[in-house]
Scaffold this motif. Structure first.
Motif, PDB file in Angstrom:
ATOM      1  N   ILE A 281      40.757  49.908  45.602  1.00 25.61           N
ATOM      2  CA  ILE A 281      39.341  49.874  44.995  1.00 25.61           C
ATOM      3  C   ILE A 281      39.186  48.435  44.529  1.00 25.61           C
ATOM      4  N   ASP A 282      40.153  47.616  44.189  1.00 23.33           N
ATOM      5  CA  ASP A 282      40.039  46.086  43.605  1.00 23.33           C
ATOM      6  C   ASP A 282      39.356  45.374  44.575  1.00 23.33           C
ATOM      7  N   ALA A 283      38.274  44.898  44.497  1.00 21.42           N
ATOM      8  CA  ALA A 283      37.495  44.089  45.376  1.00 21.42           C
ATOM      9  C   ALA A 283      38.042  42.639  45.848  1.00 21.42           C
TER      10      ALA A 283
ATOM     11  N   VAL B 256      51.282  49.452  32.235  1.00 23.96           N
ATOM     12  CA  VAL B 256      49.950  49.055  32.895  1.00 23.96           C
ATOM     13  C   VAL B 256      48.603  50.019  31.989  1.00 23.96           C
ATOM     14  N   MET B 257      47.701  49.169  31.787  1.00 27.30           N
ATOM     15  CA  MET B 257      46.521  49.846  31.128  1.00 27.30           C
ATOM     16  C   MET B 257      45.439  49.354  31.976  1.00 27.30           C
ATOM     17  N   ASP B 258      44.707  49.865  32.807  1.00 31.35           N
ATOM     18  CA  ASP B 258      43.777  49.390  33.734  1.00 31.35           C
ATOM     19  C   ASP B 258      42.396  49.915  33.386  1.00 31.35           C
ATOM     20  N   LEU B 259      41.491  49.305  32.666  1.00 33.03           N
ATOM     21  CA  LEU B 259      40.463  49.964  32.624  1.00 33.03           C
ATOM     22  C   LEU B 259      39.107  49.311  33.638  1.00 33.03           C
ATOM     23  N   THR B 260      38.402  50.207  33.969  1.00 34.73           N
ATOM     24  CA  THR B 260      37.237  49.568  34.662  1.00 34.73           C
ATOM     25  C   THR B 260      35.714  50.193  34.209  1.00 34.73           C
ATOM     26  N   PHE B 261      34.686  49.537  34.367  1.00 33.62           N
ATOM     27  CA  PHE B 261      33.494  49.944  33.914  1.00 33.62           C
ATOM     28  C   PHE B 261      32.376  49.692  35.160  1.00 33.62           C
ATOM     29  N   GLY B 262      31.274  50.446  35.211  1.00 35.97           N
ATOM     30  CA  GLY B 262      30.232  50.069  36.097  1.00 35.97           C
ATOM     31  C   GLY B 262      29.998  51.367  37.161  1.00 35.97           C
TER      32      GLY B 262
ATOM     33  N   ALA C 254      28.394  39.260  48.829  1.00 33.34           N
ATOM     34  CA  ALA C 254      29.248  39.873  47.399  1.00 33.34           C
ATOM     35  C   ALA C 254      29.793  38.442  46.835  1.00 33.34           C
ATOM     36  N   ALA C 255      29.604  38.486  45.565  1.00 32.03           N
ATOM     37  CA  ALA C 255      30.305  37.578  44.620  1.00 32.03           C
ATOM     38  C   ALA C 255      31.051  38.067  43.686  1.00 32.03           C
ATOM     39  N   ILE C 256      32.476  37.652  43.684  1.00 30.98           N
ATOM     40  CA  ILE C 256      33.498  38.160  42.695  1.00 30.98           C
ATOM     41  C   ILE C 256      34.018  37.020  41.874  1.00 30.98           C
ATOM     42  N   PHE C 257      34.226  37.193  40.637  1.00 33.83           N
ATOM     43  CA  PHE C 257      34.841  36.450  39.712  1.00 33.83           C
ATOM     44  C   PHE C 257      36.285  37.105  39.339  1.00 33.83           C
ATOM     45  N   LYS C 258      37.472  36.601  39.319  1.00 31.70           N
ATOM     46  CA  LYS C 258      38.517  36.954  38.851  1.00 31.70           C
ATOM     47  C   LYS C 258      39.175  36.107  37.986  1.00 31.70           C
ATOM     48  N   PHE C 259      40.046  36.713  37.202  1.00 32.37           N
ATOM     49  CA  PHE C 259      40.895  35.749  36.387  1.00 32.37           C
ATOM     50  C   PHE C 259      42.202  36.103  36.063  1.00 32.37           C
TER      51      PHE C 259
ATOM     52  N   GLY D  67      28.806  45.947  40.905  1.00 39.04           N
ATOM     53  CA  GLY D  67      30.024  46.687  41.366  1.00 39.04           C
ATOM     54  C   GLY D  67      30.898  47.208  40.213  1.00 39.04           C
ATOM     55  N   LEU D  68      31.836  46.477  39.930  1.00 45.75           N
ATOM     56  CA  LEU D  68      32.997  46.859  38.879  1.00 45.75           C
ATOM     57  C   LEU D  68      33.250  45.764  38.075  1.00 45.75           C
TER      58      LEU D  68
END
Length: 407
Positions: A169-171, A110-116, A402-407, A94-95
């Motif tokens: 947008i954030d899963a 805030v500097m928020d970068l996303t890829f995918g 769906a599997a989500i890893f967050k930190f 996903g992202l």
């Protein structure tokens, strides 16, 4: 003898450390004293945080489409049947997010970068940057600065996520993994300046000026207006009244503006934490467009000289059985029969859809892992989806995880 030498070594080392600590403390006090305006004041310290997430999913489609897609026929332009979880019968990424933030008494950044794949879909208006297709601008989800003029008034400038709608947008933030049609057909982000004033901890107002709808660069010299009124009637009940009005007319190469292309969207989002375990939410929106919208990412159908409307309602409910497992239901009705937004039937004409989504939320690994098993049923007003034999049908059902890893 060895014991005596060892003891003397410890004493010398301890004295050295103590001397270093004393020197460090003295230097710190001297620095603070020099920076302070009065003996009792200290220098405000900011806080830097780094966070992010990644998600992956697998969804099977009971229609078993040859295209291995959940988008439906005529869905490739903007992905109108699904916002992000577009692939069927295959493992997908996903992202990936990397978010750096700095906050202090006077300023936030805030500097928020996303890829995918989902980052590309959520930031589609940025796919053409100053150097052409594939520029680094595509990776910018958010980049903004907030100046806190007072404890009640703040100003934010840059690129920021939209205030419109219930979902984001954030899963990890959404309870459901698949996104609603209201989310998919509303704006994703804005570039501009906004001000927010908090009358109290229960009432605040935001007003702003933005370039346009979901686009890196302004497509004309006219700006859009955004606004949000927040109020909390009672503890646990939050209400947001949102709006955006913008002229989305395109310009030719000489900079001559085309006819007006008026866009407006008004949105109600409300949530109520009925009990510590039981939660309810509601999102309702109505929008209107008139004119040439060829630069907005949504081409639409029908007569552009006439005002065309769309809208919908989504109801959310979830219950936390334990601190590690919750179950939720979303029911949504979305009407785009005017054909002004991207949601269409198999012929490309405007359509309406009823959707119901059942989602589980399983928390593991001390909160770093979220597992979201999900069943979703979409029923359109006309044929929309393909079957494995090539025939068409009005509905589709998907089931997956769906599997989500967050930190």
């Amino acid at each position: 003898m060895k014991k005596t030498i060892l003891l003397l070594s410890y004493l010398f080392a301890g004295a050295a450390v103590k001397a270093q600590d004393t020197t460090a403390v003295s230097m710190k006090k001297s620095t603070e004293a020099a920076a302070a305006t009065t003996p009792t004041e200290s220098v405000p310290q900011g806080k830097f945080t780094f966070s992010g997430y990644m998600d992956t999913y697998y969804f099977g489609n009971f229609n078993n489409p040859k295209s291995q897609s959940n988008l439906g026929v005529n869905g490739e332009s903007v992905g109108n049947a699904r916002a992000f979880d577009q692939r069927a019968g295959q493992f997908s990424i996903g992202l990936i997010q990397a978010k750096a933030a700095y906050g202090s008494e006077k300023v936030d950044a805030v500097m928020d970068l996303t890829f995918g794949p989902n980052a590309d879909l959520g930031n589609y208006g940025n796919n053409i940057g100053p150097l052409g297709s594939g520029s680094t601008a595509l990776a910018i989800k958010q980049a903004y600065i907030t100046l806190k003029a007072s404890s009640k008034l703040s100003f934010t400038a840059g690129q920021f996520g939209t205030h419109i709608g219930y979902e984001v947008i954030d899963a990890p933030v959404n309870f459901n993994y698949s996104l609603s049609n209201l989310f998919n057909n509303g704006p994703f982000y804005h570039i501009g300046l906004k001000a927010q004033y908090a009358f109290s901890d229960r009432v605040s107002l935001m007003l702003g000026v933005v370039n346009n709808v979901d686009n890196l660069n302004d497509n004309n010299k006219k700006k859009g207006l955004i606004g949000q009124l927040f109020f909390a009637p009672v503890s646990g009940w939050n209400v947001y009244l949102n709006g955006i009005i913008s002229n989305e007319a395109s310009q030719d190469v000489a900079g001559v503006p085309a006819d007006d292309a008026n866009y407006s969207l008004f949105d109600l989002t409300t949530t109520y934490q009925i009990t510590p375990k039981f939660f309810l939410g509601l999102n309702a929106a109505t929008g209107s467009q008139k004119g040439d919208f060829q630069n907005t990412g949504f081409l639409g159908t029908g007569d552009p000289t006439q005002a065309r409307t769309w809208g919908g309602v989504a109801v959310y409910s979830n219950y936390a059985f334990t601190d590690k497992f919750a179950f939720g239901v979303r029911y949504e009705v979305f009407d785009n029969k005017s054909g002004v937004r991207a949601l269409t039937d198999a012929t490309g004409a405007g359509a309406s859809v009823n959707s119901i989504t059942f989602t589980g939320n399983i928390t593991a690994a001390d909160g770093h892992i979220l597992l979201k098993p999900e069943l979703r049923l979409d029923s359109y007003s006309a044929n929309k989806f393909e079957k494995n034999d090539g025939s068409l049908t009005k509905s589709q059902t998907t089931l997956g995880m769906a599997a989500i890893f967050k930190f």
